[in-house]
Scaffold this motif. Structure first.
Motif, PDB file in Angstrom:
ATOM      1  N   SER A 294       0.812  -1.209   0.000  1.00  0.00           N
ATOM      2  CA  SER A 294       0.000   0.000   0.000  1.00  0.00           C
ATOM      3  C   SER A 294       0.844   1.257   0.000  1.00  0.00           C
ATOM      4  O   SER A 294       0.613   2.154  -0.814  1.00  0.00           O
ATOM      5  CB  SER A 294      -0.934   0.014   1.222  1.00  0.00           C
ATOM      6  OG  SER A 294      -1.565   1.263   1.357  1.00  0.00           O
ATOM      7  N   ASN A 295       1.780   1.354   0.933  1.00  0.00           N
ATOM      8  CA  ASN A 295       2.540   2.593   1.051  1.00  0.00           C
ATOM      9  C   ASN A 295       3.879   2.307   1.718  1.00  0.00           C
ATOM     10  O   ASN A 295       4.069   1.277   2.353  1.00  0.00           O
ATOM     11  CB  ASN A 295       1.751   3.640   1.844  1.00  0.00           C
ATOM     12  CG  ASN A 295       1.424   3.171   3.250  1.00  0.00           C
ATOM     13  OD1 ASN A 295       2.253   3.291   4.153  1.00  0.00           O
ATOM     14  ND2 ASN A 295       0.220   2.629   3.434  1.00  0.00           N
TER      15      ASN A 295
ATOM     16  N   ILE B  40      14.299   4.977   9.713  1.00  0.00           N
ATOM     17  CA  ILE B  40      13.559   3.716   9.679  1.00  0.00           C
ATOM     18  C   ILE B  40      12.613   3.694   8.487  1.00  0.00           C
ATOM     19  O   ILE B  40      11.837   4.638   8.268  1.00  0.00           O
ATOM     20  CB  ILE B  40      12.747   3.503  10.976  1.00  0.00           C
ATOM     21  CG1 ILE B  40      13.655   3.655  12.205  1.00  0.00           C
ATOM     22  CG2 ILE B  40      12.097   2.123  10.970  1.00  0.00           C
ATOM     23  CD1 ILE B  40      12.903   3.616  13.521  1.00  0.00           C
TER      24      ILE B  40
ATOM     25  N   ILE C 110       5.732   9.835   3.176  1.00  0.00           N
ATOM     26  CA  ILE C 110       4.854   8.685   2.918  1.00  0.00           C
ATOM     27  C   ILE C 110       4.611   8.643   1.418  1.00  0.00           C
ATOM     28  O   ILE C 110       4.256   9.663   0.815  1.00  0.00           O
ATOM     29  CB  ILE C 110       3.490   8.793   3.636  1.00  0.00           C
ATOM     30  CG1 ILE C 110       3.650   8.885   5.142  1.00  0.00           C
ATOM     31  CG2 ILE C 110       2.620   7.586   3.292  1.00  0.00           C
ATOM     32  CD1 ILE C 110       2.325   9.055   5.866  1.00  0.00           C
TER      33      ILE C 110
ATOM     34  N   TYR D 234      10.873   7.263   8.500  1.00  0.00           N
ATOM     35  CA  TYR D 234      10.823   7.977   9.776  1.00  0.00           C
ATOM     36  C   TYR D 234      12.244   8.290  10.230  1.00  0.00           C
ATOM     37  O   TYR D 234      13.172   7.528   9.987  1.00  0.00           O
ATOM     38  CB  TYR D 234      10.139   7.136  10.859  1.00  0.00           C
ATOM     39  CG  TYR D 234       8.637   7.127  10.794  1.00  0.00           C
ATOM     40  CD1 TYR D 234       7.960   6.301   9.902  1.00  0.00           C
ATOM     41  CD2 TYR D 234       7.874   7.934  11.634  1.00  0.00           C
ATOM     42  CE1 TYR D 234       6.575   6.288   9.843  1.00  0.00           C
ATOM     43  CE2 TYR D 234       6.485   7.926  11.586  1.00  0.00           C
ATOM     44  CZ  TYR D 234       5.856   7.099  10.688  1.00  0.00           C
ATOM     45  OH  TYR D 234       4.470   7.084  10.639  1.00  0.00           O
TER      46      TYR D 234
ATOM     47  N   ARG E 118      -3.073  -5.590   6.005  1.00  0.00           N
ATOM     48  CA  ARG E 118      -2.988  -4.176   6.342  1.00  0.00           C
ATOM     49  C   ARG E 118      -2.258  -3.976   7.661  1.00  0.00           C
ATOM     50  O   ARG E 118      -2.868  -3.675   8.675  1.00  0.00           O
ATOM     51  CB  ARG E 118      -4.375  -3.571   6.393  1.00  0.00           C
ATOM     52  CG  ARG E 118      -5.061  -3.497   5.047  1.00  0.00           C
ATOM     53  CD  ARG E 118      -6.381  -2.784   5.166  1.00  0.00           C
ATOM     54  NE  ARG E 118      -6.177  -1.366   5.475  1.00  0.00           N
ATOM     55  CZ  ARG E 118      -7.052  -0.634   6.146  1.00  0.00           C
ATOM     56  NH1 ARG E 118      -8.150  -1.184   6.614  1.00  0.00           N
ATOM     57  NH2 ARG E 118      -6.825   0.634   6.362  1.00  0.00           N
ATOM     58  N   LYS E 119      -0.949  -4.169   7.616  1.00  0.00           N
ATOM     59  CA  LYS E 119      -0.130  -3.897   8.782  1.00  0.00           C
ATOM     60  C   LYS E 119       1.073  -3.085   8.350  1.00  0.00           C
ATOM     61  O   LYS E 119       1.448  -3.082   7.190  1.00  0.00           O
ATOM     62  CB  LYS E 119       0.346  -5.198   9.424  1.00  0.00           C
ATOM     63  CG  LYS E 119      -0.757  -5.986  10.112  1.00  0.00           C
ATOM     64  CD  LYS E 119      -0.174  -7.039  11.026  1.00  0.00           C
ATOM     65  CE  LYS E 119      -1.288  -7.649  11.871  1.00  0.00           C
ATOM     66  NZ  LYS E 119      -0.779  -8.543  12.918  1.00  0.00           N
ATOM     67  N   LEU E 120       1.675  -2.396   9.295  1.00  0.00           N
ATOM     68  CA  LEU E 120       2.921  -1.691   9.045  1.00  0.00           C
ATOM     69  C   LEU E 120       4.073  -2.597   9.456  1.00  0.00           C
ATOM     70  O   LEU E 120       4.110  -3.089  10.581  1.00  0.00           O
ATOM     71  CB  LEU E 120       2.979  -0.393   9.846  1.00  0.00           C
ATOM     72  CG  LEU E 120       1.987   0.710   9.467  1.00  0.00           C
ATOM     73  CD1 LEU E 120       2.157   1.904  10.379  1.00  0.00           C
ATOM     74  CD2 LEU E 120       2.169   1.117   8.009  1.00  0.00           C
TER      75      LEU E 120
ATOM     76  N   LEU F  16      14.715  -2.297  10.756  1.00  0.00           N
ATOM     77  CA  LEU F  16      15.497  -2.066  11.972  1.00  0.00           C
ATOM     78  C   LEU F  16      16.229  -0.729  11.967  1.00  0.00           C
ATOM     79  O   LEU F  16      16.794  -0.329  12.981  1.00  0.00           O
ATOM     80  CB  LEU F  16      16.498  -3.205  12.179  1.00  0.00           C
ATOM     81  CG  LEU F  16      15.888  -4.569  12.510  1.00  0.00           C
ATOM     82  CD1 LEU F  16      16.996  -5.601  12.695  1.00  0.00           C
ATOM     83  CD2 LEU F  16      15.016  -4.507  13.744  1.00  0.00           C
TER      84      LEU F  16
ATOM     85  N   ARG G  54       6.951   4.362   4.041  1.00  0.00           N
ATOM     86  CA  ARG G  54       7.224   5.551   4.855  1.00  0.00           C
ATOM     87  C   ARG G  54       8.666   5.550   5.320  1.00  0.00           C
ATOM     88  O   ARG G  54       9.255   4.492   5.544  1.00  0.00           O
ATOM     89  CB  ARG G  54       6.319   5.548   6.092  1.00  0.00           C
ATOM     90  CG  ARG G  54       4.859   5.276   5.777  1.00  0.00           C
ATOM     91  CD  ARG G  54       4.075   4.868   7.004  1.00  0.00           C
ATOM     92  NE  ARG G  54       2.684   4.529   6.634  1.00  0.00           N
ATOM     93  CZ  ARG G  54       1.629   4.945   7.306  1.00  0.00           C
ATOM     94  NH1 ARG G  54       1.760   5.712   8.372  1.00  0.00           N
ATOM     95  NH2 ARG G  54       0.419   4.601   6.922  1.00  0.00           N
TER      96      ARG G  54
ATOM     97  N   TRP H  22       8.025  -2.739  10.046  1.00  0.00           N
ATOM     98  CA  TRP H  22       9.107  -1.797  10.339  1.00  0.00           C
ATOM     99  C   TRP H  22      10.469  -2.446  10.081  1.00  0.00           C
ATOM    100  O   TRP H  22      10.716  -3.584  10.484  1.00  0.00           O
ATOM    101  CB  TRP H  22       9.038  -1.355  11.804  1.00  0.00           C
ATOM    102  CG  TRP H  22       7.828  -0.536  12.123  1.00  0.00           C
ATOM    103  CD1 TRP H  22       6.538  -0.980  12.257  1.00  0.00           C
ATOM    104  CD2 TRP H  22       7.791   0.875  12.341  1.00  0.00           C
ATOM    105  NE1 TRP H  22       5.709   0.080  12.544  1.00  0.00           N
ATOM    106  CE2 TRP H  22       6.439   1.218  12.606  1.00  0.00           C
ATOM    107  CE3 TRP H  22       8.756   1.884  12.356  1.00  0.00           C
ATOM    108  CZ2 TRP H  22       6.039   2.535  12.869  1.00  0.00           C
ATOM    109  CZ3 TRP H  22       8.357   3.180  12.625  1.00  0.00           C
ATOM    110  CH2 TRP H  22       7.012   3.503  12.873  1.00  0.00           C
TER     111      TRP H  22
END
Lengths: 116, 113
Positions: free
Chosen positions: B31-32, B89, B49, B36, B99-101, B105, B34, B103
């Motif tokens: 989906s996307n 990150i 994003i 950080y 539908r989870k983010l 390391l 990002r 991450w």
């Protein structure tokens, strides 16, 4: 806006004690997330709420962990009893109602938990 | 398996120099993506994003690129400053039933004077 506010910033406790972490999300945000960060595993989602209702708690490691959101401006993460392996930095984050997966998460500055 | 891998793990550069951080992912459906920035002792702060239809997005001296075909992203920092010293990150959002983010390391960047 003051941003996401977490307390305490640091917590040192002995194994077996109860620990309560607190979070105040940004006003108007409908989603609230609790994350845990360690060097080895990075950021891990523990649980998230939408409009104060827990939606996904599959990341909560054990029954020793519980989270509540009694109202839109306050949430707690409780560990009882605590163990040394729970030592980590715990973050709370919130996001707007545009959609948790297409809007940025706003993080607090975390609670560093040390269990001895 | 949904994974996000970042490289290098750490990087040291001199103030004023440019650098590029890499992110490879296997999250599907996608989906996307990002990026950080996390300063020491602070929570992560969103830089960019991008959805699957975007291939570049800038935020000041930070420029993120995305190649959804090869499942790679990069974050380019131009004219680095001491305040850029932080962990960066990469986070990938799944779609549909995924539908989870996820991450990464992070890459730890140190900018030296």
């Amino acid at each position: 806006d003051a941003g996401v506010i977490q307390s305490p910033r640091h917590e040192v406790t002995e194994m077996g004690q109860e620990v309560t972490l607190r979070c105040k999300p940004i006003s108007g945000h409908d989603y609230l997330f609790w994350y845990r960060q360690t060097m080895m595993r990075g950021l891990e989602l523990l649980i998230y709420f939408n409009n104060n209702v827990p939606i996904d708690d599959s990341g909560m490691p054990e029954d020793r962990f519980s989270a509540k959101m009694p109202n839109a401006s306050f949430s707690t993460l409780k560990i009882q009893p605590s163990e040394p392996r729970d030592s980590a930095v715990y973050f709370c984050a919130s996001s707007s109602s545009l959609g948790s997966y297409n809007s940025p998460l706003h993080f607090g500055n975390g609670t560093r938990l040390t269990v001895t | 398996k949904n994974q996000v891998e970042q490289s290098p793990q750490s990087l040291i550069i001199l103030e004023g120099k440019n650098c590029t951080l890499q992110c490879n992912y296997t999250v599907s459906p996608f989906s996307n993506l990002r990026w950080y920035k996390q300063d020491t002792g602070r929570g992560p702060v969103s830089l960019t994003i991008m959805t699957f239809s975007e291939n570049t997005k800038s935020n000041g001296r930070y420029t993120a690129t995305l190649d959804a075909d090869t499942k790679q992203s990069s974050l380019h920092i131009t004219a680095s400053q001491l305040s850029d010293s932080a962990s960066y990150i990469c986070v990938v959002g799944g779609a549909g039933n995924n539908r989870k983010l996820i991450w990464g390391l992070g890459t730890s960047l140190a900018v030296n004077p």
